[in-house]
Design a protein around this motif. Structure first.
Motif, short mmCIF file in Angstrom:
data_model
loop_
_atom_site.label_atom_id
_atom_site.label_comp_id
_atom_site.label_asym_id
_atom_site.label_seq_id
_atom_site.Cartn_x
_atom_site.Cartn_y
_atom_site.Cartn_z
N LYS A 165 81.29 54.24 24.48
CA LYS A 165 81.28 52.79 24.37
C LYS A 165 80.40 52.34 23.21
CE LYS A 165 82.28 51.16 29.06
NZ LYS A 165 81.77 50.37 30.20
N SER A 166 79.77 53.29 22.51
CA SER A 166 78.88 52.98 21.39
C SER A 166 79.66 52.84 20.09
CB SER A 166 77.83 54.09 21.26
OG SER A 166 77.11 54.27 22.46
N TYR A 167 78.94 52.53 19.02
CA TYR A 167 79.50 52.51 17.67
C TYR A 167 80.68 51.55 17.54
CZ TYR A 167 76.76 56.72 18.14
OH TYR A 167 75.75 57.60 18.44
N ASN A 168 80.48 50.34 18.07
CA ASN A 168 81.48 49.27 17.97
C ASN A 168 82.80 49.62 18.66
OD1 ASN A 168 79.78 47.53 16.37
ND2 ASN A 168 80.21 48.89 14.63
N ALA A 169 82.72 50.47 19.67
CA ALA A 169 83.92 50.80 20.43
C ALA A 169 84.40 49.57 21.19
CB ALA A 169 83.62 51.93 21.40
N SER A 170 85.67 49.58 21.57
CA SER A 170 86.22 48.49 22.36
C SER A 170 85.78 48.67 23.81
CB SER A 170 87.74 48.46 22.25
OG SER A 170 88.29 47.42 23.01
N LEU A 171 86.59 49.24 24.67
CA LEU A 171 86.17 49.55 26.02
C LEU A 171 85.63 50.98 26.07
CD1 LEU A 171 89.01 47.75 27.98
CD2 LEU A 171 86.66 47.00 27.61
N PHE A 172 86.47 51.96 25.76
CA PHE A 172 86.04 53.32 25.49
C PHE A 172 86.83 53.82 24.30
CE2 PHE A 172 83.91 54.02 29.62
CZ PHE A 172 82.87 54.84 29.21
N ASP A 173 86.17 54.52 23.37
CA ASP A 173 86.83 55.19 22.26
C ASP A 173 86.72 56.70 22.44
OD1 ASP A 173 87.40 52.80 21.04
OD2 ASP A 173 86.13 53.12 19.28
N ILE A 174 87.64 57.43 21.83
CA ILE A 174 87.48 58.88 21.72
C ILE A 174 86.26 59.17 20.85
CG2 ILE A 174 88.51 60.98 20.77
CD1 ILE A 174 91.22 59.98 21.68
N PHE A 175 85.43 60.10 21.27
CA PHE A 175 84.16 60.41 20.62
C PHE A 175 84.21 61.85 20.12
CE2 PHE A 175 79.24 60.37 21.40
CZ PHE A 175 79.03 60.10 20.06
N LEU A 176 83.99 62.03 18.82
CA LEU A 176 83.96 63.36 18.21
C LEU A 176 82.58 63.58 17.61
CD1 LEU A 176 85.70 65.89 17.43
CD2 LEU A 176 86.07 64.76 15.22
N ILE A 177 81.95 64.71 17.96
CA ILE A 177 80.61 65.02 17.52
C ILE A 177 80.61 66.37 16.80
CG2 ILE A 177 78.21 65.42 18.25
CD1 ILE A 177 78.86 63.85 20.81
N GLY A 178 80.00 66.43 15.63
CA GLY A 178 79.80 67.68 14.91
C GLY A 178 78.33 68.00 14.82
N ILE A 179 77.91 69.16 15.33
CA ILE A 179 76.51 69.56 15.31
C ILE A 179 76.41 71.02 14.88
CG2 ILE A 179 75.68 67.90 17.01
CD1 ILE A 179 76.09 69.94 19.19
N ASN A 180 75.18 71.44 14.51
CA ASN A 180 75.01 72.83 14.11
C ASN A 180 74.67 73.67 15.34
OD1 ASN A 180 72.30 72.40 14.67
ND2 ASN A 180 71.64 72.49 12.55
N SER A 181 74.36 74.94 15.12
CA SER A 181 74.16 75.87 16.22
C SER A 181 72.87 75.61 17.00
CB SER A 181 74.16 77.32 15.71
OG SER A 181 73.15 77.49 14.73
N ASN A 182 72.03 74.70 16.50
CA ASN A 182 70.82 74.31 17.22
C ASN A 182 70.97 72.95 17.88
OD1 ASN A 182 69.23 76.60 16.52
ND2 ASN A 182 69.06 75.76 14.44
N GLY A 183 72.17 72.40 17.87
CA GLY A 183 72.42 71.13 18.53
C GLY A 183 72.26 69.92 17.66
N VAL A 184 71.78 70.10 16.43
CA VAL A 184 71.62 69.00 15.47
C VAL A 184 72.05 69.51 14.09
CG1 VAL A 184 69.73 67.87 16.70
CG2 VAL A 184 69.23 69.63 15.00
N LYS A 185 71.92 68.64 13.07
CA LYS A 185 72.25 69.07 11.71
C LYS A 185 71.44 68.28 10.70
CE LYS A 185 76.20 70.46 8.95
NZ LYS A 185 77.66 70.53 8.88
#
Length: 404
Positions: free
Chosen positions: A384-404
């Motif tokens: 529901k974040s990032y100016n989503a309407s009701l719910f948007d599909i959420f895609l996350i890319g992270i490195n092998s330590n969980g961040v980048k």
């Protein structure tokens, strides 16, 4: 054929992200969201080896309160959309899993209410660019759902899900396993349930074993018990070899949503489980089993999810470790809010790290995870974040330590 039930007593649990605090300034590889005006959910994603991108499936609802369609989104390596296609008809259609196939295309797995009899298994085959090669429905006269699949050696695909159709199920909902060829023709279909009692069984995932396949899901015993994780082993032709039901102490609900093979050769099952003390709160539990279904260890982790927040895990392709993904809920002055979390554990169940993703003032759900050849991770879910309407599909890319 063996049918075995066993009671598991467990003690001790680990915090899913000790020091699990939100940090809005913590950088990540990328966050992308895709949506329409309605409720759009990301269910499955797969690495696309021909262009180092990601293929996503789920559902879109362009008009609030109207039907939803199966949605396919192709992204590049950085998560930017290169194409998207919707499939289905005048009623609800949804994708739960997608396979990057050896011919460079994709296989989408889910259900449809638009075609066939009632609710049907819905399989779509496209090329790399999303052009339709074929689509088929499968099942009987009632409710049939495809939940996950695998491409198998020698050609064709194995699809797992569940059926409530007479002539396929034993009378109630049963686990379902189906083999189709490369053109979508059904080769065989089998179901697995308990005919002696009025139970329901569902299958949510499947993994290849040395001598067949292992399915995981759940059995609901209703007045005679609760929902229990169910593990079923079949041979290459779908013939039942054994089943094992994990029965915990008390009327605790547990459902197994994923199974993956570690580099040590053992299988790791991820389930959602609640407790007598808090029936509304669900946590992920990892169960490590051998090829005969014997439990090596179990560990429950202290996340806070609801019953519709499914937990899943996927093995690393580089080391004997496991990535768990799901949703953790916190209660604040503005009410309940949820975040995606990703946790890495080793082959003994020890937490290596745990990271939240999303924002601190809206709901973000994690649904599935996979590792890419460069050791980075892709998470799919809804936001529901990032100016989503009701719910948007959420895609996350992270490195092998969980961040980048």
């Amino acid at each position: 054929m063996k049918k075995i039930g066993f009671i598991i007593f467990f003690i001790g649990c680990g915090d899913i992200g000790e020091g699990y605090k939100w940090n809005d300034s913590e950088p990540a590889g990328f966050y992308r969201n895709f949506g329409t005006r309605g409720y759009d959910y990301g269910r499955g994603a797969s690495y696309s080896p021909f262009d180092n991108g990601t293929i996503i499936t789920g559902s879109q609802q362009p008009v609030i309160g109207q039907q939803k369609n199966l949605w396919a989104i192709k992204t590049d390596q950085r998560g930017f959309s290169t194409w998207d296609k919707s499939f289905g008809g005048d009623y609800d259609d949804e994708g739960y899993d997608v396979i990057s196939t050896s011919d460079g295309g994709f296989l989408f797995i889910g259900y449809t209410w638009s075609y066939g009899n009632e609710q049907q298994i819905y399989i779509i085959k496209t090329d790399l660019h999303g052009n339709l090669k074929w689509e088929n429905t499968y099942g009987g006269s009632m409710w049939d759902v495809g939940y996950a699949g695998l491409e198998i050696r020698g050609g064709g695909y194995i699809i797992v899900g569940y059926s409530n159709s007479p002539g396929i199920s034993s009378g109630n909902t049963d686990m379902l396993l189906m083999k189709i060829d490369q053109n979508g023709n059904q080769v065989w279909m089998k179901s697995y349930g308990n005919e002696a009692f009025p139970n329901h069984e569902w299958a949510y995932d499947i993994e290849i074993a040395i001598d067949g396949f292992i399915l995981v899901g759940s059995r609901d015993r209703y007045e005679n018990g609760s929902k229990n994780s169910l593990i079923v082993k079949v041979d290459d032709f779908g013939n039942l070899l054994w089943e094992k039901e994990i029965i915990t102490e008390g009327l605790i609900n547990e459902e197994a949503y994923s199974i993956s093979k570690g580099l040590d050769g053992f299988m790791y099952i991820c389930s959602s489980i609640n407790s007598i003390n808090n029936l509304e709160n669900y946590k992920p539990r990892i169960t490590k089993i051998d090829g005969s279904g014997n439990i090596i260890w179990q560990r429950k982790f202290e996340a806070n999810g609801f019953d519709y927040h499914q937990f899943r895990a996927n093995s690393s392709i580089y080391e004997n470790s496991l990535y768990i993904v799901g949703t953790s809920v916190s209660n604040s002055i503005i009410g309940y809010r949820s975040n995606v979390f990703v946790t890495k554990i080793d082959g003994s169940g020890n937490i290596q790290w745990s990271k939240p993703h999303g924002t601190s003032n809206e709901d973000d759900w994690g649904w599935n995870i996979h590792e890419r050849p460069d050791n980075s991770l892709i998470v799919i879910g809804s936001t529901k974040s990032y100016n989503a309407s009701l719910f948007d599909i959420f895609l996350i890319g992270i490195n092998s330590n969980g961040v980048k």
